[in-house]
Every structure is written in structure tokens, then in C-alpha cells.
Design a protein around this motif. Structure first.
Motif, short mmCIF file in Angstrom:
data_model
loop_
_atom_site.label_atom_id
_atom_site.label_comp_id
_atom_site.label_asym_id
_atom_site.label_seq_id
_atom_site.Cartn_x
_atom_site.Cartn_y
_atom_site.Cartn_z
N TYR A 16 0.90 -1.13 0.00
CA TYR A 16 0.00 0.00 0.00
C TYR A 16 0.91 1.14 0.00
O TYR A 16 0.78 2.07 -0.56
CB TYR A 16 -0.78 -0.04 1.27
N CYS A 59 -2.42 -7.09 -7.14
CA CYS A 59 -1.26 -6.23 -6.86
C CYS A 59 -1.29 -4.98 -7.74
O CYS A 59 -0.98 -3.87 -7.29
CB CYS A 59 0.05 -6.98 -7.13
N ARG A 61 -3.67 -3.31 -8.88
CA ARG A 61 -4.68 -2.29 -8.56
C ARG A 61 -4.05 -1.09 -7.87
O ARG A 61 -4.47 0.04 -8.07
CB ARG A 61 -5.76 -2.89 -7.65
N CYS A 62 -3.05 -1.35 -7.05
CA CYS A 62 -2.36 -0.25 -6.35
C CYS A 62 -1.00 0.06 -6.96
O CYS A 62 -0.59 1.21 -7.01
CB CYS A 62 -2.18 -0.59 -4.87
N HIS A 63 -0.30 -0.98 -7.40
CA HIS A 63 1.07 -0.81 -7.86
C HIS A 63 1.19 -0.57 -9.35
O HIS A 63 2.31 -0.50 -9.88
CB HIS A 63 1.91 -2.03 -7.46
N SER A 69 4.28 1.43 -10.93
CA SER A 69 3.40 2.36 -10.21
C SER A 69 3.35 3.74 -10.85
O SER A 69 4.38 4.31 -11.24
CB SER A 69 3.87 2.49 -8.76
N ARG A 71 1.55 5.99 -9.01
CA ARG A 71 1.22 6.74 -7.81
C ARG A 71 2.50 6.97 -7.00
O ARG A 71 3.18 6.02 -6.62
CB ARG A 71 0.21 5.98 -6.95
N TYR A 74 3.21 4.84 -3.93
CA TYR A 74 3.22 3.38 -4.08
C TYR A 74 4.46 2.97 -4.88
O TYR A 74 4.72 3.53 -5.94
CB TYR A 74 1.97 2.89 -4.80
N ASN A 125 1.42 -2.10 7.75
CA ASN A 125 0.63 -1.35 6.80
C ASN A 125 -0.71 -2.07 6.71
O ASN A 125 -0.78 -3.20 6.25
CB ASN A 125 1.33 -1.32 5.43
N ALA A 127 -3.26 -1.93 4.84
CA ALA A 127 -3.65 -2.44 3.53
C ALA A 127 -2.81 -3.64 3.12
O ALA A 127 -3.34 -4.68 2.72
CB ALA A 127 -3.53 -1.33 2.48
N TYR A 199 7.85 7.81 -2.23
CA TYR A 199 7.87 6.52 -1.54
C TYR A 199 9.17 6.32 -0.78
O TYR A 199 9.17 5.94 0.40
CB TYR A 199 7.67 5.39 -2.54
#
Length: 256
Positions: A16, A59, A61-63, A69, A71, A74, A125, A127, A199
Motif C-alpha cells: 500500500y 497487486c 490495482r495499487c502498484h 506504479s 502513484r 506506491y 501497513n 492495507a 515513496y
């Protein structure tokens, strides 16, 4: 400094992301899990087995698609060291608290188990704790190998540039473990090259806070690592900005 971490946080991994880092001893898994990971579908072409792909999709979906990534908070997990990814997942899955894990650890450490266990890195974490536990144990090695095999840049053509980031003085200790080009030569130490600065900065701050004895709020991301704490404890915010900026500016595929 980011030195001996095992920060990638990269890879952290996998997560996360506000926390990712570092190292538990390897826990053996059946070779069959790794060997079953890929399924050739055509000459020169292969794809991941459907059950492995389902886990990877979670995986992503966030990374990010393909583990790259988009984001800042992330980490990119594609192309990260497999041993590092596995250990971070094991940490998030709370390895070492389960009786069966203790047997494995005792086999590796013998009479030194209690002292060894007290030095295990910590990562929290909310998440990632849940996501890591959701990966079936039988697929764990296959998922790890799949993530490590993906291109860290999504397969984009490499752009050659003469402009290279200058090495900050406080980064001298980091490159001992993480490499001057951000690519570690150690299997359990993450590659930092090309990771998001946001990050990397956040992970270093969490490790520094742990070294200084600061207690995070309940359910807040946190991270500790004995080796990294010794490197991070005396870093200023400015030092951390320079270090994280340096590694973020490097090409994730290596080279200076």
C-alpha cells in the motif's frame, strides 16, 4: 544510507505503500510452485498461469499495470529482487508469529533463535497486511517470481542521456549495499533506481523515526530495520530529500 536496507522500497514491497522494507530469512517453498509459474502460449511468447495472473491483478490495482506504479506513494514492484519481494510479503504476513514459521527459523538459527527473532525487521501497513495474507501459500513463490520477471519500466525503450544525477555525500553509505546506480548486487537488498521519491522518502522517515524511538499512532504505517536504522538515525529531512531524489532519478534498468 539507504544502504543496507533492504528500502524498496522499494519494492516494498509490496505495498500500500507507506511502508515497505526488509529482510527475513528465506523460507523454503516447493520448487514446483516456481516451475509452474509460466505457461508458454506460442513460440517466443509466454504468459502467466491464470491463477497467478489473478493474484498479480490484485497487486496491480495499487502498484500499477504490470507492477509499474503511477502513484508517487506506491512503489514499483516490477523487476524487484525476488528474495526481497518474498521477504517483504513474509513480513506483512507476520512470518515468525506462526508456530510452523518458528520451526523453520529455529532450524536456521539453532540456539540463537530468540536473539535472532528479536532483531527481525518490522513493517506495518493495514492495507498490505491484509493483501499479503490473501495470497495463497501455494502461489506465493510463483507470484514473487512473476513480479520479479516483469520489466521495471513497463518495457519502454531505454532513452540514453548524458545527464546523470550527482551523488549526494550522504548517499555514500547507501551505495555500498544498494549500488551507485541503484541496482543492488545483494539478493535481499532492494533496487532503488527509478523508485518514486515520495515513496523512498516516506520509508526512510519511518525507519529514522523507529531508530529515534518514536512510536507511531495506532494503525499508522511503520517500519523498522536494524541495519537501516543505524544509517538513517542521524539523517536530516534535507539529507533524506537528497538521497531519495538521487535514487529516483536513476534508470531502473541500471547504468549511470
Amino acid at each position: 544510507m539507504v544502504g543496507a536496507v533492504a528500502v524498496l522500497g522499494t519494492l516494498g514491497v509490496l505495498g500500500y505503500v507507506q511502508n515497505q522494507t526488509d529482510a527475513h530469512p528465506n523460507i523454503p517453498t516447493p520448487d514446483m510452485q516456481v516451475n509452474a509459474q509460466l505457461e508458454p502460449q506460442a513460440v517466443g511468447v509466454s504468459s502467466f498461469r491464470s491463477d497467478v495472473q489473478r493474484e498479480l491483478d490484485v497487486c496491480f490495482r495499487c502498484h500499477g499495470e504490470g507492477g509499474v506504479s503511477l502513484r508517487p506513494a506506491y512503489p514499483t514492484i516490477a523487476g524487484q529482487k525476488p528474495d526481497y519481494i518474498r521477504r517483504q510479503l513474509q513480513v506483512f504476513r507476520h512470518t515468525g508469529n506462526d508456530p510452523s514459521d518458528e520451526v523453520l527459523y529455529r532450524n536456521e538459527t539453532g540456539d540463537q533463535f530468540d536473539a535472532f527473532r528479536s532483531k527481525l525487521p518490522h513493517r506495518n501497513n493495514v492495507a498490505m497486511d491484509g493483501m499479503a495474507k490473501s495470497v495463497p501459500s501455494a502461489l506465493l513463490d510463483s507470484v514473487v517470481k512473476a513480479l520479479s520477471s516483469l520489466p521495471c519500466d513497463g518495457g519502454k525503450p531505454k532513452v540514453i542521456t548524458e545527464i546523470r544525477p550527482s551523488l549526494p555525500t550522504k548517499t555514500n553509505r547507501c551505495v555500498v549495499c544498494h549500488g551507485q546506480n541503484g541496482i543492488s548486487l545483494e539478493p535481499n537488498t532492494p533496487n532503488l533506481a527509478g523508485q518514486h521519491q515520495v515513496y523512498l522518502r516516506r520509508e526512510l522517515i519511518m525507519i529514522r523515526d523507529s531508530a529515534r524511538g518514536l512510536i507511531p499512532d495506532a494503525n499508522a504505517p511503520s517500519r523498522s530495520h536494524p541495519t537501516m536504522e543505524a544509517q538513517a538515525e542521524h539523517l536530516t529531512d534535507s539529507d533524506i530529500d537528497e538521497i531519495s531524489g538521487y535514487f529516483a532519478a536513476l534508470d531502473c534498468r541500471g547504468g549511470l
